[in-house]
Motif scaffolding. Sequence first.
Motif, PDB file in Angstrom:
ATOM      1  N   ILE A   4       0.834  -1.198   0.000  1.00 14.06           N
ATOM      2  CA  ILE A   4       0.000   0.000   0.000  1.00 14.06           C
ATOM      3  C   ILE A   4       0.869   1.248   0.000  1.00 14.06           C
ATOM      4  O   ILE A   4       0.645   2.189  -0.761  1.00 14.06           O
ATOM      5  N   ILE A   5       1.870   1.272   0.864  1.00 13.52           N
ATOM      6  CA  ILE A   5       2.773   2.425   0.950  1.00 13.52           C
ATOM      7  C   ILE A   5       3.585   2.562  -0.335  1.00 13.52           C
ATOM      8  O   ILE A   5       3.728   3.660  -0.885  1.00 13.52           O
ATOM      9  N   CYS A   8       1.542   3.922  -3.142  1.00 11.10           N
ATOM     10  CA  CYS A   8       1.310   5.358  -2.959  1.00 11.10           C
ATOM     11  C   CYS A   8       2.483   6.171  -3.504  1.00 11.10           C
ATOM     12  O   CYS A   8       2.302   7.112  -4.273  1.00 11.10           O
ATOM     13  N   HIS A 119       4.527   6.116   8.632  1.00  9.74           N
ATOM     14  CA  HIS A 119       3.712   5.206   7.832  1.00  9.74           C
ATOM     15  C   HIS A 119       3.543   3.848   8.521  1.00  9.74           C
ATOM     16  O   HIS A 119       3.038   2.900   7.902  1.00  9.74           O
ATOM     17  N   LYS A 180      -6.076   4.917   8.108  1.00 11.25           N
ATOM     18  CA  LYS A 180      -5.818   3.756   7.265  1.00 11.25           C
ATOM     19  C   LYS A 180      -6.330   3.998   5.853  1.00 11.25           C
ATOM     20  O   LYS A 180      -7.274   4.757   5.659  1.00 11.25           O
ATOM     21  N   HIS A 181      -5.714   3.327   4.919  1.00 15.78           N
ATOM     22  CA  HIS A 181      -6.060   3.565   3.504  1.00 15.78           C
ATOM     23  C   HIS A 181      -7.521   3.239   3.209  1.00 15.78           C
ATOM     24  O   HIS A 181      -8.104   3.821   2.303  1.00 15.78           O
ATOM     25  N   GLU A 182      -8.124   2.322   3.983  1.00 11.77           N
ATOM     26  CA  GLU A 182      -9.510   1.961   3.709  1.00 11.77           C
ATOM     27  C   GLU A 182     -10.518   2.855   4.427  1.00 11.77           C
ATOM     28  O   GLU A 182     -11.728   2.715   4.223  1.00 11.77           O
ATOM     29  N   CYS A 186      -9.886   8.837   4.160  1.00  6.69           N
ATOM     30  CA  CYS A 186      -8.419   8.804   4.095  1.00  6.69           C
ATOM     31  C   CYS A 186      -7.955   9.776   3.016  1.00  6.69           C
ATOM     32  O   CYS A 186      -8.351   9.682   1.860  1.00  6.69           O
ATOM     33  N   TRP A 188      -4.636  10.345   2.378  1.00 12.46           N
ATOM     34  CA  TRP A 188      -3.282  10.025   1.932  1.00 12.46           C
ATOM     35  C   TRP A 188      -3.143   8.518   1.817  1.00 12.46           C
ATOM     36  O   TRP A 188      -3.588   7.936   0.853  1.00 12.46           O
ATOM     37  N   THR A 189      -2.538   7.885   2.811  1.00 14.90           N
ATOM     38  CA  THR A 189      -2.359   6.442   2.843  1.00 14.90           C
ATOM     39  C   THR A 189      -2.243   6.044   4.310  1.00 14.90           C
ATOM     40  O   THR A 189      -2.500   6.868   5.193  1.00 14.90           O
ATOM     41  N   ASP A 190      -1.875   4.812   4.600  1.00 21.37           N
ATOM     42  CA  ASP A 190      -1.694   4.414   6.000  1.00 21.37           C
ATOM     43  C   ASP A 190      -0.683   5.337   6.670  1.00 21.37           C
ATOM     44  O   ASP A 190       0.465   5.443   6.214  1.00 21.37           O
ATOM     45  N   THR A 191      -1.117   5.993   7.731  1.00 19.23           N
ATOM     46  CA  THR A 191      -0.274   7.018   8.351  1.00 19.23           C
ATOM     47  C   THR A 191      -0.494   7.054   9.853  1.00 19.23           C
ATOM     48  O   THR A 191      -1.611   6.860  10.328  1.00 19.23           O
TER      49      THR A 191
END
Length: 264
Positions: A4-5, A8, A119, A180-182, A186, A188-191
Amino acid sequence: MKNIIVDCYENYKEEDRLTTNNARKIEFITTTRIFDELLDNKMKVLDCAAGTGVYAFYLADKGYEVTATDITPRHIELIKQKLMDKNYNMNTSVLDATDMNIFKDESFDVVLNMGPFYHLITENQRQKCFSESLRVLKKGGILVTSYIPRYYVIQHVAMGDRRYLDMKLAEQIINTGVIKHEDEKCFWTDTYYSSMDEMEELYKRNGLKIIDHFAQDGISPLLQEKVDSLSFDEFEVWCDYQYRICREKSILGASNHVIIAGIK
């Protein structure tokens, strides 16, 4: 999580992030100014999330022996391309900063952990990354960690897109620090968004002596249009001002990016 990261950043031009406007340049200007105070050019440096190498090349150009790694293959390819125009070598590798077993214990005088920490959305992941950074760092060496303050982030994203001016989202970040990306909103992304107190506690708990803690860019990203409209001389004044106040505690929580540094 890793894919996922990586996805991105494979689709984001990290190489432009610190150069596109003055409001972004101030992070690099402030950070390198303080690096010049903290570091000695005889040091062996690991940049364990080098992105496209902006800080790795800054230090290598000044005579440091730099190893640059990143989890995103595209970033390492861009670093290799830039190295073709340099008269020095730089070791590079695609690497997950939570597992740096390609390096022996106490291999580096400085470890720059300036990308992965925010992240890693679980405490276990963050501690793995932190422990690996400490493992490869020599006794007496310097660990530099960058983080994003959780009390800043809603202000920043809301200025860019009002869809994120959402109290439920704000409470989620304030209470957990995690996006979280989901997640429905969200941006951005998982952060993981941290705080000054949490980071200082992390350093102390792991036996590090804190030697610096500063805001890399302060409120400049919130004032982008104003900062970008400054003349050359005015921007120099603004940069000097940012440097003078960057260690003020009230500024640390109001900055987009913050660095904490400590001695092992």
